[in-house]
Structure formats: C-alpha cells, structure tokens
Motif scaffolding. Structure first.
Motif, PDB file in Angstrom:
ATOM      1  N   LEU A 112     -43.425  42.922  54.152  1.00 38.52           N
ATOM      2  CA  LEU A 112     -43.948  41.717  53.518  1.00 38.52           C
ATOM      3  C   LEU A 112     -45.044  42.009  52.502  1.00 38.52           C
ATOM      4  O   LEU A 112     -45.273  41.218  51.587  1.00 38.52           O
TER       5      LEU A 112
ATOM      6  N   GLN B 144     -44.152  42.062  48.864  1.00 40.31           N
ATOM      7  CA  GLN B 144     -43.472  40.832  48.456  1.00 40.31           C
ATOM      8  C   GLN B 144     -44.430  39.680  48.197  1.00 40.31           C
ATOM      9  O   GLN B 144     -44.000  38.630  47.697  1.00 40.31           O
ATOM     10  N   THR B 145     -45.691  39.829  48.557  1.00 38.81           N
ATOM     11  CA  THR B 145     -46.582  38.666  48.639  1.00 38.81           C
ATOM     12  C   THR B 145     -47.881  38.859  47.878  1.00 38.81           C
ATOM     13  O   THR B 145     -48.433  39.961  47.798  1.00 38.81           O
TER      14      THR B 145
ATOM     15  N   THR C 106     -51.088  34.595  49.939  1.00 37.62           N
ATOM     16  CA  THR C 106     -50.040  34.424  50.939  1.00 37.62           C
ATOM     17  C   THR C 106     -50.266  35.342  52.122  1.00 37.62           C
ATOM     18  O   THR C 106     -50.024  34.965  53.277  1.00 37.62           O
ATOM     19  N   GLN C 107     -50.754  36.534  51.871  1.00 32.09           N
ATOM     20  CA  GLN C 107     -51.097  37.440  52.967  1.00 32.09           C
ATOM     21  C   GLN C 107     -52.190  36.845  53.838  1.00 32.09           C
ATOM     22  O   GLN C 107     -52.122  36.912  55.077  1.00 32.09           O
TER      23      GLN C 107
ATOM     24  N   LEU D   8     -50.541  33.877  55.809  1.00 34.08           N
ATOM     25  CA  LEU D   8     -49.714  34.324  56.926  1.00 34.08           C
ATOM     26  C   LEU D   8     -50.567  34.810  58.091  1.00 34.08           C
ATOM     27  O   LEU D   8     -50.245  34.569  59.258  1.00 34.08           O
TER      28      LEU D   8
ATOM     29  N   TYR E  28     -39.853  40.557  43.255  1.00 35.13           N
ATOM     30  CA  TYR E  28     -40.519  39.538  44.073  1.00 35.13           C
ATOM     31  C   TYR E  28     -41.325  38.562  43.230  1.00 35.13           C
ATOM     32  O   TYR E  28     -41.791  37.536  43.741  1.00 35.13           O
TER      33      TYR E  28
ATOM     34  N   ALA F  16     -43.067  35.110  44.446  1.00 37.41           N
ATOM     35  CA  ALA F  16     -44.426  35.371  44.935  1.00 37.41           C
ATOM     36  C   ALA F  16     -45.488  34.558  44.203  1.00 37.41           C
ATOM     37  O   ALA F  16     -46.549  34.279  44.756  1.00 37.41           O
TER      38      ALA F  16
ATOM     39  N   VAL G  36     -45.099  28.942  47.794  1.00 36.24           N
ATOM     40  CA  VAL G  36     -44.717  30.158  48.510  1.00 36.24           C
ATOM     41  C   VAL G  36     -45.325  30.242  49.908  1.00 36.24           C
ATOM     42  O   VAL G  36     -44.690  30.756  50.836  1.00 36.24           O
ATOM     43  N   ASN G  37     -46.548  29.744  50.096  1.00 37.31           N
ATOM     44  CA  ASN G  37     -47.151  29.820  51.432  1.00 37.31           C
ATOM     45  C   ASN G  37     -46.362  29.011  52.452  1.00 37.31           C
ATOM     46  O   ASN G  37     -46.128  29.458  53.581  1.00 37.31           O
TER      47      ASN G  37
ATOM     48  N   GLN H  64     -43.079  31.035  53.132  1.00 36.41           N
ATOM     49  CA  GLN H  64     -43.244  32.232  53.946  1.00 36.41           C
ATOM     50  C   GLN H  64     -43.637  31.893  55.379  1.00 36.41           C
ATOM     51  O   GLN H  64     -43.161  32.526  56.339  1.00 36.41           O
TER      52      GLN H  64
ATOM     53  N   ARG I 138     -41.286  32.836  58.615  1.00 32.98           N
ATOM     54  CA  ARG I 138     -41.842  33.746  59.629  1.00 32.98           C
ATOM     55  C   ARG I 138     -41.909  33.107  61.011  1.00 32.98           C
ATOM     56  O   ARG I 138     -41.770  33.795  62.029  1.00 32.98           O
TER      57      ARG I 138
END
Length: 405
Positions: A64, A67-68, A72-73, A76, A130, A134, A139-140, A143, A147
């Motif tokens: 991941l 990709q992010t 977004t990291q 997540l 991505y 991304a 996107v958040n 994702q 997940r």
C-alpha cells in the motif's frame, strides 16, 4: 435512532494515536514547527502542523505504501486504530452493514505534485500508475472501504474545514436509515509546494503564528492529520457490549450568502439549527469548540455569534486547533474527537498561543479547565462559505462509558 461514537483514531501534529494526542492537547503542547517536508525558505510563511514520527511502512502493508499519498497513509492508520477501539469484527455486520463517509479537500496533493514533477522532468514513463487514483479527493473513503470491508453506502464531503462535521452528519443519516456502523471523520494534508502555494493564495495564512481570537491574530497556519471515528447505532453497540464516547445529538449545515448581498453569515444559523436538532437550548450547552479561524474579521464574526447565542463570556470556549493548525478536511473531525474526549474526562483543553482573547468570550487559555461536561457544541467553517455545527452529548443509555454514566 441514536447514533453514538464507539471508536476514535487520531493522527495529529500533537500526537500519533488518541492517547498521545489527548495528553498533549490537555497540556496545551503545540505541534506547530518550521516546515521540514520541503524547502519552504522562499515562501512568506514557513510554519505548519506536521505529524511527527510517522513512517507508513510501520503501520501499513508494504504493497500500500507506494500506492498512497501521505494523507491516505495517515487516514488508514487512524481508521485501523478507530476500528480497533470499537472492537470491530467485520463478520458481525453482514456484507453491506458497514459504510465509509469521510471529508476531503484537494485529495492526495503531495503524491500528485511528485508525479507531475516526474512528468515534467523525466517524461511520462516515469509517472506512477497509482497517480490515477492516489490524488483523487475520494481516495481515503475508497481505501478505507476496501481495507475494512465497507460495502454499504459510501461517500466523500468536500467542504474544506467544515467537512469533518458534514461527514459525521451524513454518517448519522446512514445509521438512521439502517446501516449499523459507519467509518467517518477526516484526515487531510497538503504539505508540498503545490499545496502550500494554494494555501498562500488565500492571503489568510500567517507568517508568524496561529493566535485565534487574540489581539495579534493575523491568519491561520495549515497542518496535516485529523481523526477517524466509528459511528454506530446505539442499540447495535450495546448488543456488542461496546461503550460509547457520546452521541451525535444534533447537526446542521448552512452556506454563507454570496458576496455583495446584505445578509448575515450562516454560522449562527448553523449553530441554532444544530441545537434545535438536538432539542437543547443555549443554556444547556456546557462548552464550545470554536472554528477559530485566526483571521481578525472571521474571529469577530464568530465571537459575535457566540455572544449572541450565549451572552458575553456566557460559555467556556476552546480552540485546541491552534496547536495543530487548520487541517483542511481533517480539522473539524479532530475537534469532534477532542470534544468527545472532553465529555469522557470532564476537562476542557486550552487554546495554545493565546494569552488573552481580544473578544468578550470565555476562551480557555493557559491550562485545561475541569468542568462537568454533558453537552458540547462544535463549530466549523470551510473556505467558500461553508458552515457546520454538531452537538455532542454524553451518552446515558445502555452501553455508556462507565466513567460517564
């Protein structure tokens, strides 16, 4: 149907994780620092709220990470913590029993900036595949839903700083329509040259510091991070044996009139509608988490709203965001998390960086204030005229937190 918060996950400039954030917030510690994520020496403003000590590979699967975008990291990571806090088990909700509704502003700006730079400098073969998603503002939500199995109705609210409250308001609608659990809130950030120039273009960013309601207020400071919350039907939470931080008792949103019209801003109307939705009067509100723009004219408007609703110095007001900066789509969600933690602990955090307000409001400064909190109003405004208000209330039904029941 009552919607309650059963999980909180925080990634903020003042702490990674809810406990770290809350301890720093109660102590009034600031996360505002000189920007070190890019060379900001040539810009008129060089301070921001940056999430410290975050390494994506320590929190996410290795596949991941490339990709992010960083926001977004962070989202997540906060989402996983919030769901863990809520003791989430996917099999307990059925295939379509979980939704995701988050707030966003510009999407994965830092990722997009990097890939466009690769395009300009090296050519199209060096642009990540991505990039196609991304950068996207939704996107958040996407994702998080992938997940954690959120196959119920999902969405993204794009109302800048007001977005975190708007996302929670939409999540409450989903709960009332039968979705038992919604992952909501917001985590945002755009600390790259591209994102920084966009912020500076507003003319509202301070070059010296973020001092909302203070005599020296001259603008806000941006930041990154926010909070992801788990919103759940109270009966569902009680059946699972999960305690609630509090209930979303009221919500409303308004839009300011277009420039040139002889009409008042919409913030007061949003607050009044949220109070009416919660069926509480201003006298029943124990504290307010202010939008606290840090811009003199906007602070004056909000102070007038507070005085008009509650009277001069009529209710304790706080703005812990002066320690994190304004976090775009993540800011109001983080304020809401702080309000829920205040309800839990009976303590109102201070407003760092402000010694004395330049308005007739009871701004909490210096040190946290212990108070018997039951009902709290959270206000937010987004660039472009968006206003939102949420009333959170200590939950007294089955499944209430034992320390607040």
């Amino acid at each position: 149907m009552t919607a309650v918060i059963t999980g909180i996950g925080v990634t903020a400039p003042t702490g990674l994780g809810t406990d770290s954030y809350w301890e720093a917030t109660k102590a009034g510690r600031s996360g505002i620092t000189p920007i070190d994520r890019f060379d900001a020496s040539g810009y008129p403003a060089q301070l921001a709220g940056q999430v410290p000590g975050f390494t994506a590979a320590e929190h996410l699967p290795s596949r991941l990470v490339p990709q992010t975008d960083r926001m977004t990291q962070l989202a997540l990571t906060a989402g996983a913590w919030a769901l863990e806090d809520a003791a989430y088990e996917p099999d307990a909700f059925g295939e379509y029993g979980v939704s995701v509704v988050t707030a966003a502003s510009g999407g994965g700006v830092e990722f997009g900036h990097r890939e466009l730079e690769n395009l300009w400098r090296k050519g199209k073969k060096f642009v990540s595949a991505y990039q196609s998603f991304a950068w996207f503002y939704a996107v958040n939500t996407g994702q998080l839903s992938i997940r954690h199995g959120g196959r119920g109705p999902c969405g993204t609210l794009v109302t800048e700083q007001a977005g975190g409250l708007d996302a929670v308001g939409q999540a409450r609608r989903h709960v009332r329509r039968g979705t038992p659990l919604v992952v909501t809130g917001g985590v945002d950030g755009a600390l790259s040259p591209w994102g920084w120039v966009a912020q500076l273009s507003t003319g509202l960013v301070s070059g010296t510091g973020y001092r909302p309601f203070g005599a020296e207020a001259d603008g806000y400071l941006p930041g990154e991070g926010g909070a992801i919350l788990v919103l759940e039907d109270a009966e569902s939470a009680a059946a699972r044996g999960i305690p609630a931080y509090g209930e979303i008792a009221g919500y409303a949103a308004t839009l300011d009139p277009r420039p040139g019209l002889d009409a008042p801003p919409g913030l007061r109307r949003a607050a009044e509608l949220a109070l009416a939705d919660a069926r509480v009067t201003p006298s029943e509100v124990d504290a307010v988490f202010a939008d606290a723009a840090g811009v003199p004219e906007l602070d004056r408007i909000e102070a007038q709203v507070l005085c008009g609703l509650f009277g001069p110095h009529g209710v304790p007001v706080t703005a812990p965001k002066s320690a994190t900066g304004r976090l775009f789509g993540g800011g109001a969600a983080l304020d809401l998390a702080a309000a829920l933690l205040s309800l839990r602990d009976g303590v109102l955090p201070p407003t760092p960086g402000v010694e004395r307000p330049d308005h007739p409001i009871d701004l909490v400064t210096g040190a946290a204030r212990e108070l018997p909190l039951r009902t709290v109003l959270v206000l937010a405004r987004g660039h472009g005229g968006f206003n939102a208000a949420v009333v959170v209330r200590a939950h007294h039904g089955k499944g209430a937190h034992p320390w607040r029941s």
